[in-house]
Structures are given as C-alpha cells and as structure tokens.
Design a protein around this motif. Structure first.
Motif, PDB file in Angstrom:
ATOM      1  N   THR A 118      30.027  23.061 -38.054  1.00 15.23           N
ATOM      2  CA  THR A 118      29.817  21.663 -38.413  1.00 15.23           C
ATOM      3  C   THR A 118      31.107  20.879 -38.220  1.00 15.23           C
ATOM      4  OG1 THR A 118      30.373  22.081 -40.734  1.00 15.23           O
ATOM      5  CG2 THR A 118      28.035  22.228 -40.115  1.00 15.23           C
ATOM      6  N   GLU A 119      30.989  19.558 -38.224  1.00 20.50           N
ATOM      7  CA  GLU A 119      32.156  18.699 -37.994  1.00 20.50           C
ATOM      8  C   GLU A 119      33.292  19.024 -38.966  1.00 20.50           C
ATOM      9  OE1 GLU A 119      33.157  13.930 -37.415  1.00 20.50           O
ATOM     10  OE2 GLU A 119      31.204  14.562 -38.172  1.00 20.50           O
ATOM     11  N   GLU A 120      32.944  19.347 -40.205  1.00 17.66           N
ATOM     12  CA  GLU A 120      33.961  19.614 -41.219  1.00 17.66           C
ATOM     13  C   GLU A 120      34.623  20.977 -41.033  1.00 17.66           C
ATOM     14  OE1 GLU A 120      31.149  16.639 -42.377  1.00 17.66           O
ATOM     15  OE2 GLU A 120      30.787  18.749 -41.860  1.00 17.66           O
ATOM     16  N   ASN A 121      33.898  21.948 -40.455  1.00 16.83           N
ATOM     17  CA  ASN A 121      34.392  23.324 -40.406  1.00 16.83           C
ATOM     18  C   ASN A 121      34.767  23.829 -39.022  1.00 16.83           C
ATOM     19  OD1 ASN A 121      33.834  23.609 -43.216  1.00 16.83           O
ATOM     20  ND2 ASN A 121      31.692  24.033 -42.749  1.00 16.83           N
ATOM     21  N   SER A 122      34.340  23.171 -37.969  1.00 15.17           N
ATOM     22  CA  SER A 122      34.554  23.671 -36.612  1.00 15.17           C
ATOM     23  C   SER A 122      36.043  23.796 -36.291  1.00 15.17           C
ATOM     24  CB  SER A 122      33.885  22.746 -35.590  1.00 15.17           C
ATOM     25  OG  SER A 122      34.094  23.229 -34.276  1.00 15.17           O
ATOM     26  N   PRO A 123      36.426  24.859 -35.590  1.00 12.74           N
ATOM     27  CA  PRO A 123      37.844  25.031 -35.224  1.00 12.74           C
ATOM     28  C   PRO A 123      38.329  24.019 -34.191  1.00 12.74           C
ATOM     29  CG  PRO A 123      36.485  26.721 -34.189  1.00 12.74           C
ATOM     30  CD  PRO A 123      35.594  25.974 -35.140  1.00 12.74           C
ATOM     31  N   THR A 124      37.410  23.282 -33.583  1.00  9.49           N
ATOM     32  CA  THR A 124      37.777  22.284 -32.586  1.00  9.49           C
ATOM     33  C   THR A 124      36.789  21.124 -32.648  1.00  9.49           C
ATOM     34  OG1 THR A 124      37.878  21.810 -30.205  1.00  9.49           O
ATOM     35  CG2 THR A 124      36.546  23.677 -30.866  1.00  9.49           C
ATOM     36  N   CYS A 125      37.269  19.931 -32.366  1.00  8.96           N
ATOM     37  CA  CYS A 125      36.376  18.767 -32.357  1.00  8.96           C
ATOM     38  C   CYS A 125      35.438  18.781 -31.159  1.00  8.96           C
ATOM     39  CB  CYS A 125      37.202  17.475 -32.361  1.00  8.96           C
ATOM     40  SG  CYS A 125      38.278  17.279 -30.922  1.00  8.96           S
ATOM     41  N   ASN A 126      35.618  19.715 -30.240  1.00 11.85           N
ATOM     42  CA  ASN A 126      34.770  19.803 -29.043  1.00 11.85           C
ATOM     43  C   ASN A 126      33.528  20.667 -29.257  1.00 11.85           C
ATOM     44  OD1 ASN A 126      36.623  18.228 -27.589  1.00 11.85           O
ATOM     45  ND2 ASN A 126      37.853  20.034 -27.091  1.00 11.85           N
ATOM     46  N   VAL A 127      33.398  21.264 -30.428  1.00 15.23           N
ATOM     47  CA  VAL A 127      32.224  22.084 -30.773  1.00 15.23           C
ATOM     48  C   VAL A 127      31.665  21.554 -32.090  1.00 15.23           C
ATOM     49  CG1 VAL A 127      31.398  24.386 -31.393  1.00 15.23           C
ATOM     50  CG2 VAL A 127      33.151  24.128 -29.620  1.00 15.23           C
ATOM     51  N   ARG A 128      30.385  21.164 -32.066  1.00 25.34           N
ATOM     52  CA  ARG A 128      29.815  20.601 -33.291  1.00 25.34           C
ATOM     53  C   ARG A 128      28.337  20.962 -33.437  1.00 25.34           C
ATOM     54  NH1 ARG A 128      30.481  15.704 -32.254  1.00 25.34           N
ATOM     55  NH2 ARG A 128      28.396  14.814 -32.182  1.00 25.34           N
ATOM     56  N   TYR A 129      28.018  21.560 -34.584  1.00 28.87           N
ATOM     57  CA  TYR A 129      26.624  21.815 -34.964  1.00 28.87           C
ATOM     58  C   TYR A 129      26.202  20.726 -35.932  1.00 28.87           C
ATOM     59  CZ  TYR A 129      22.939  23.758 -37.972  1.00 28.87           C
ATOM     60  OH  TYR A 129      21.801  23.933 -38.735  1.00 28.87           O
ATOM     61  N   GLY A 130      25.009  20.190 -35.727  1.00 27.15           N
ATOM     62  CA  GLY A 130      24.556  19.130 -36.617  1.00 27.15           C
ATOM     63  C   GLY A 130      23.053  18.986 -36.598  1.00 27.15           C
ATOM     64  N   THR A 131      22.595  17.978 -37.294  1.00 26.61           N
ATOM     65  CA  THR A 131      21.164  17.705 -37.390  1.00 26.61           C
ATOM     66  C   THR A 131      20.926  16.218 -37.242  1.00 26.61           C
ATOM     67  OG1 THR A 131      19.183  18.118 -38.739  1.00 26.61           O
ATOM     68  CG2 THR A 131      21.163  17.415 -39.907  1.00 26.61           C
ATOM     69  N   SER A 132      19.723  15.832 -36.842  1.00 24.38           N
ATOM     70  CA  SER A 132      19.385  14.443 -36.569  1.00 24.38           C
ATOM     71  C   SER A 132      20.341  13.904 -35.509  1.00 24.38           C
ATOM     72  CB  SER A 132      19.401  13.618 -37.859  1.00 24.38           C
ATOM     73  OG  SER A 132      18.829  12.347 -37.647  1.00 24.38           O
ATOM     74  N   PHE A 133      20.860  12.695 -35.652  1.00 22.02           N
ATOM     75  CA  PHE A 133      21.855  12.163 -34.705  1.00 22.02           C
ATOM     76  C   PHE A 133      23.145  11.848 -35.454  1.00 22.02           C
ATOM     77  CE2 PHE A 133      23.508   8.471 -32.104  1.00 22.02           C
ATOM     78  CZ  PHE A 133      24.009   9.272 -31.080  1.00 22.02           C
ATOM     79  N   ILE A 134      23.122  10.804 -36.267  1.00 23.61           N
ATOM     80  CA  ILE A 134      24.252  10.468 -37.140  1.00 23.61           C
ATOM     81  C   ILE A 134      23.665  10.281 -38.547  1.00 23.61           C
ATOM     82  CG2 ILE A 134      26.241   8.950 -37.520  1.00 23.61           C
ATOM     83  CD1 ILE A 134      26.352  10.205 -34.791  1.00 23.61           C
ATOM     84  N   PRO A 135      23.421  11.354 -39.284  1.00 24.42           N
ATOM     85  CA  PRO A 135      22.716  11.242 -40.569  1.00 24.42           C
ATOM     86  C   PRO A 135      23.304  10.200 -41.519  1.00 24.42           C
ATOM     87  CG  PRO A 135      22.998  13.551 -39.988  1.00 24.42           C
ATOM     88  CD  PRO A 135      23.781  12.754 -38.986  1.00 24.42           C
TER      89      PRO A 135
END
Length: 353
Positions: A118-135
């Motif tokens: 997720t945005e908060e935990n990912s080791p890089t800003c280039n990898v992101r797991y999420g849901t919806s679009f911009i909750p």
C-alpha cells in the motif's frame, strides 16, 4: 463471515486500512452492495444504451510492415473510435495467459501480504496496491482492487515488484514494445510526422506503467461501477482483458450510447489517451470508458499505460500546426497534468477540458 458496516469509517478500515480490498468485501458473502459503492442514478449505465454488436474495429497487425493499409486502418480507427483491438500483434498467447494468471495469483494473497504494497507501506513509490481509484477523494467507491507498477528499470522491478507477478509483468511489457512502436509510428504518419527523434520519443512514450486490476463478483452490478467513466491520461493504453467482458466505451458523437468491447482471445485493446489528444491537436481524441461489474464471475485486466516522460512539457506537434492550424490546447507540464488527474475521483474528461 458477515460484517456489520454501518458507516464509511468501517468500510474504509476493512477495505483500505486492513488491506482486504473490495475482493475481501465480496468474499464476506454480503448480499447487497454497501451504500458507499452505490452510484448516483446519473452515473449508472443503462444497459439499454449499450450496443453489443462488434462495433469497435479489430485490426490484424500481421502485415503491418508490408501493407500500408494496416497503418491507415489504425489512424482511421483512432480518429473515429479512439478505441480498437489488435490481433496477430506478435505477443504470444502463452505470455498473455501467464500475466493474467499472475494477476489472479497476486490477488489470492492474504490481506497482510498485499498490505506491504500500500502507499503507506510500499518500499518504493513506484509500487502501489490499492482499491477503488482515490478512496479519500471519492464520494462513491469503485468495485475494483489494483496493483500499480511504474517501470523504472529491470533491476528495480526485480527488487521491489511482488514476486508473484514481477516476471510475467516485465515480460508482458517487453513483448508489447514492438507493437507499441508500430502503433505510435502509424499514428504519427497520420499526422505527417515523418521522424520520431529522441525528443519526440520521450514526449510520446518516455514512461510506462502496468496495472494489474481485479474486479470481484458483485451482488448488485446494476448499482455500482467497477471503474467509473473517465478517459486515460496516457498517450496510448494497451489492455489485456480476460474473457469476462464488461468494458464499455462511449460512442463517438453520442451523448448516452455506449459500445461493449467484446473479449477476443489473444487480442489487445488499444485506446487513445489525453496526452495524444493534446499532441495531435485533437485529430486523435481520448474517449470516456468504464467497466460494468459482474454478478457471477470476477474479472481481471492488465493495462499498460504509455505516457510522456514526466518532465516533459507537452503541446501540439509543430508538424500538425505548420499549415496554419491553430493550437487548441495550451502547453502543459505533463507531471502537473498527471498530478491533477490523480488527486480527484474519475469524472469523465474534465481533466483535459
């Protein structure tokens, strides 16, 4: 597992903060869509307005190098429809199957494993797991989970992309490079751009992102949207969709008519993005599209977004304007354009407008 979720905070905690996504929500056995996912009436797609015949062009790329009519058909499809499918494009079906299965494999992971990206935990800003679009910016959530991967280098992908899908995703991106270059070449010829030098290449395809999208089964597909209506901000988008269907495109010059993009085994769906609309001065236009939820089966798709390099200033190419045609769009720093798009909910074509 039955959940009592009476407010947005509960939904956001379960779906976003705990990493369950809408897939986890779907797997609770809920019988109705939570109110946070119910689209307002004006945003719901009336299936009576969806055309099911094969109206989106299908282009055979096998003779691209020897038959100039293939390039002409690409330009015509881009001008009229903004969406088309390509077959015999050079990407083996086995590779398409592998990246589709890798997508499903990633989303089978338990929530705590996906939470690492997720945005908060990912080791890089280039990898992101999420849901919806911009909750955080949406008044109505979309019925979709995703893994978004910005390609910087093979080394970074090897280090940071999830092992369940990194090899297949990188291979898919590499194998699509020739057909992407052919499509860009054909579209530029249609604009009388004779040469794609290093500067133009950066403007047209200086950056790439691949998304792995998962659309779970939905108890009330008529009430929600797997993906809200929007146009892409890319130059081109190259999409692999599975056999479920659900992608719909607004028909040209039609206010409320849509065409279903039927799945074709082995095909890739191509669509024009906002960046190419600006570069072409409106000769090629992006178009609104959306995804309908499915009650019986979960759907996956894998789009590759071909972008201008983020540091580029984009505007209409000089070749398009040399005969006195006036620029329709102001020049814009692409990084700012992309930032604006990513700060708000899907809202049709308001970004470019």
């Amino acid at each position: 597992m039955a959940l009592a979720m009476s407010d947005l905070g509960d939904i956001m905690d379960f779906v976003v903060s705990k990493g369950n996504g809408v897939k986890g929500l779907s797997e609770t056995g809920l019988e109705t869509v939570p109110k946070q996912y119910v689209q307002p009436m004006e945003e719901r797609l009336d299936m009576n307005n969806v055309v099911n015949q094969d109206s989106i062009p299908v282009i055979d790329m096998s003779k691209y190098l020897e038959d100039p009519k293939v390039a002409e058909s690409i330009c015509l499809a881009a001008e009229k429809w903004s969406f088309f499918q390509v077959i015999n494009h050079g990407v083996p079906i086995e590779s398409l199957d592998k990246v589709e299965e890798a997508t499903r494999q990633f989303f089978r992971l338990p929530a705590e494993a996906k939470l690492k990206y997720t945005e908060e935990n990912s080791p890089t800003c280039n990898v992101r797991y999420g849901t919806s679009f911009i909750p955080q910016a949406e008044t109505c959530l979309e019925w979709k989970d995703y893994l978004s991967l910005l390609y910087v280098s093979k080394e970074e992908a090897s280090s940071f992309w999830p092992r369940e899908c990194r090899k297949q995703a990188v291979e898919f991106m590499k194998l699509t490079e020739p057909v992407i270059k052919q499509l860009i070449e054909a579209l530029m010829k249609g604009l009388k751009v004779k040469e794609i030098d290093e500067r133009k290449e950066s403007l047209l395809m200086g950056s790439k992102r691949i998304n792995l999208n998962y659309y779970p089964m939905c108890p009330n597909p008529e009430l929600t949207a797997s993906l809200g209506r929007h146009s892409d901000v890319s130059t081109l988008t190259v999409l692999l969709q599975d056999d479920i269907g659900g992608l719909c495109v607004r028909l040209p010059d039609e206010e409320n008519s849509w065409a279903h993009v039927p799945p074709i085994r082995g095909s890739l769906v191509i669509n024009i993005g906002d960046a190419l609309q600006i570069i072409s001065n409106g000769h090629y236009k992006s178009v609104e599209h959306l995804v309908i939820a499915n009650e019986k089966r979960s759907r996956v798709s894998v789009p590759i977004f071909v972008y201008p390099g983020a540091s580029n200033v984009i505007g209409s190419f000089a070749e398009v304007l040399k005969n006195g045609e006036k620029a329709v769009y102001k020049q814009v720093w692409y990084k700012e354009y992309l930032k604006h798009f990513l700060e708000k909910a899907h809202d049709g074509k308001k970004t470019i407008e």
